[in-house]
Design an enzyme around this catalytic site. Structure first.
Site, PDB file in Angstrom:
ATOM      1  CG  HIS A  24      30.316  -2.774  29.503  1.00 40.05           C
ATOM      2  ND1 HIS A  24      30.328  -2.188  28.173  1.00 40.05           N
ATOM      3  CD2 HIS A  24      31.580  -3.111  29.700  1.00 40.05           C
ATOM      4  CE1 HIS A  24      31.627  -2.249  27.656  1.00 40.05           C
ATOM      5  NE2 HIS A  24      32.412  -2.897  28.831  1.00 40.05           N
ATOM      6  CG  ASP A  30      36.710  -4.112  34.405  1.00 39.13           C
ATOM      7  OD1 ASP A  30      37.652  -4.612  34.043  1.00 39.13           O
ATOM      8  OD2 ASP A  30      35.838  -3.037  33.919  1.00 39.13           O
TER       9      ASP A  30
END
Length: 434
Positions: free
Chosen positions: A313, A371
């Site tokens: 991320h 996700d």
């Protein structure tokens, strides 16, 4: 923000006089150097592609500590909110700064519930789209069109109008997303019901038909509600910054939120869970578990062009706190629906195991992000892949509208106007005989 005792000094190697800038402190996190007078005093700009080191605003809504893997909504840790609150609790918190008491919750939940219907003419607007249009294209159009149907709340200088717009957007987004889904399937629209929860109502509008009603599965309802909570806000990300930048021009809230939806559509942002599920399906098609090791070796080979989606991320340099909650939710949903042996979930677990043990991924801190598991959960619920980003937009609407409202309430608010480092041609003349 609070003025710090220390100052920042900018010095130059060519003998140009140095310049001092004030430093401000937040409640937590890095201090900021106030460079608003930089251009006036030095005739220079800063250069920061992607705004990696630039604080574009002052905000009291969400805080992220990427090194600790911490996410706070109004000071509350995301794991506590996801376990102890429902999505409308979190909406109230993000909008108002505090969790609701019993009376406030009853009033707020009722307000949202009784505004879930949309103007009947919006369905005719929807019918102008092709049946195979991407849901995000449809949603962008529908939200932008809301200003034509609800123009009585578009005075951005009026706090009451801003509040009404916030309620309308939060309450009507599930209806619009469900309508986009039903239209793509050629099924009749399902109207909302006031006796269901926010998330239960959305599930019914998605999956009920006139042939038979839809009974809301409590495990599925809780799982989707948690997905909404985990995606409600995430500080100054690309789509939130887009909403703020668009809104800074003084446009109406529906146009600003539509701009956010358009930004979220990108695969590097809201479309990441869709890309992650596509990756898992491709691994399964190429051999499943037996192919995982080979796939991960290709990921490590930069010349292969193979990317590992759902890991790492831009902000988190530790385990994404939302990913842990999503993994638990994933197990609960698959168990409740009898899908414990789902091949994609097994692939996901094996990918995670390798990533947490292989030095290549550990050194680069490529931990699973939210996700990675949310796509599997939505797929198990029956939500098509093309609708994943629209679900994200539904959840993020409360964060967008709160950030937009906060910006308009800020005395330092100005229209956004980024600068550039120009590297094109210098002034030149058009040839006389061209």
């Amino acid at each position: 923000m609070q003025l710090s005792d220390k100052k920042a000094t900018l010095s130059f190697s060519d003998g140009t006089p140095s310049v001092e800038f004030p430093v401000y402190q937040g409640t937590v996190g890095p201090d900021v150097i106030d460079i608003r007078k930089l251009y006036g005093e030095t005739n220079m700009f800063t250069y920061d592609p992607g705004f990696m080191a630039t604080a574009s605003c002052e905000s009291g809504i969400t805080y992220i500590d990427g090194d600790k893997g911490q996410l706070l909504y109004r000071g509350y840790p995301i794991d506590q909110l996801a376990v102890n609150c429902d999505f409308l609790d979190v909406c109230y918190l993000i909008l108002n700064g505090e969790l609701p008491n019993a009376e406030q919750k009853t009033e707020f939940d009722g307000l949202i519930t009784h505004h879930t219907m949309v103007h009947e003419q919006m369905q005719y607007f929807l019918r102008g789209f092709r049946r195979d249009a991407h849901p995000m294209a449809v949603l962008t159009g529908l939200i932008g069109a809301m200003s034509a149907f609800y123009h009585d709340s578009t005075d951005i200088t009026n706090p009451h109008h801003r509040h009404v717009s916030a309620i309308r957007l939060i309450s009507k987004m599930p209806t619009l997303v469900a309508m986009a889904y039903k239209y793509s399937k050629g099924e009749p629209f399902v109207y909302p019901r006031n006796d269901l929860s926010y998330t239960g109502n959305f599930l019914r509008m998605m999956f009920a038909t006139p042939c038979e009603d839809y009974v809301v599965n409590e495990v599925v309802e809780r799982a989707l509600d948690r997905i909404f909570i985990l995606h409600a806000d995430h500080e100054q990300n690309a789509s939130t910054s887009t909403v703020r930048l668009c809104g800074s021009s003084g446009t109406n809230p529906f146009a600003a939120i539509a701009a956010g939806v358009g930004c979220l559509w990108g695969p590097a942002h809201g479309g990441a869970n869709e890309a992650c599920l596509t990756m898992l399906e491709e691994i399964q098609a190429n051999g499943g578990l037996e192919y995982v090791g080979e796939f991960m070796e290709k990921v490590k080979d930069k010349s292969s062009g193979v990317r590992l989606m759902g890991f790492g991320h831009r902000v988190y340099k530790n385990y994404d706190p939302r990913a842990k909650l999503m993994q638990e939710t994933c197990k609960e949903v698959l168990g409740a629906l009898g899908l414990e042996n789902d091949p994609l979930f097994k692939l996901a677990m094996e990918l995670e195991r390798i990533a947490l043990e292989d030095p290549y991924f550990v050194e680069r801190k490529l931990y699973p992000n939210v996700d990675f598991y949310s796509g599997i959960v939505q797929r198990a619920i029956g939500i098509p892949t093309s609708l994943f980003t629209a679900i994200f937009a539904l959840a993020r609407t409360v964060g967008w509208i709160a950030q937009w409202n906060e910006m308009l309430s800020d005395p330092n608010y100005k229209i956004g106007r980024p600068r550039q480092l120009y590297t094109g041609e210098t002034e030149r003349n058009v040839p006389a005989n061209r």
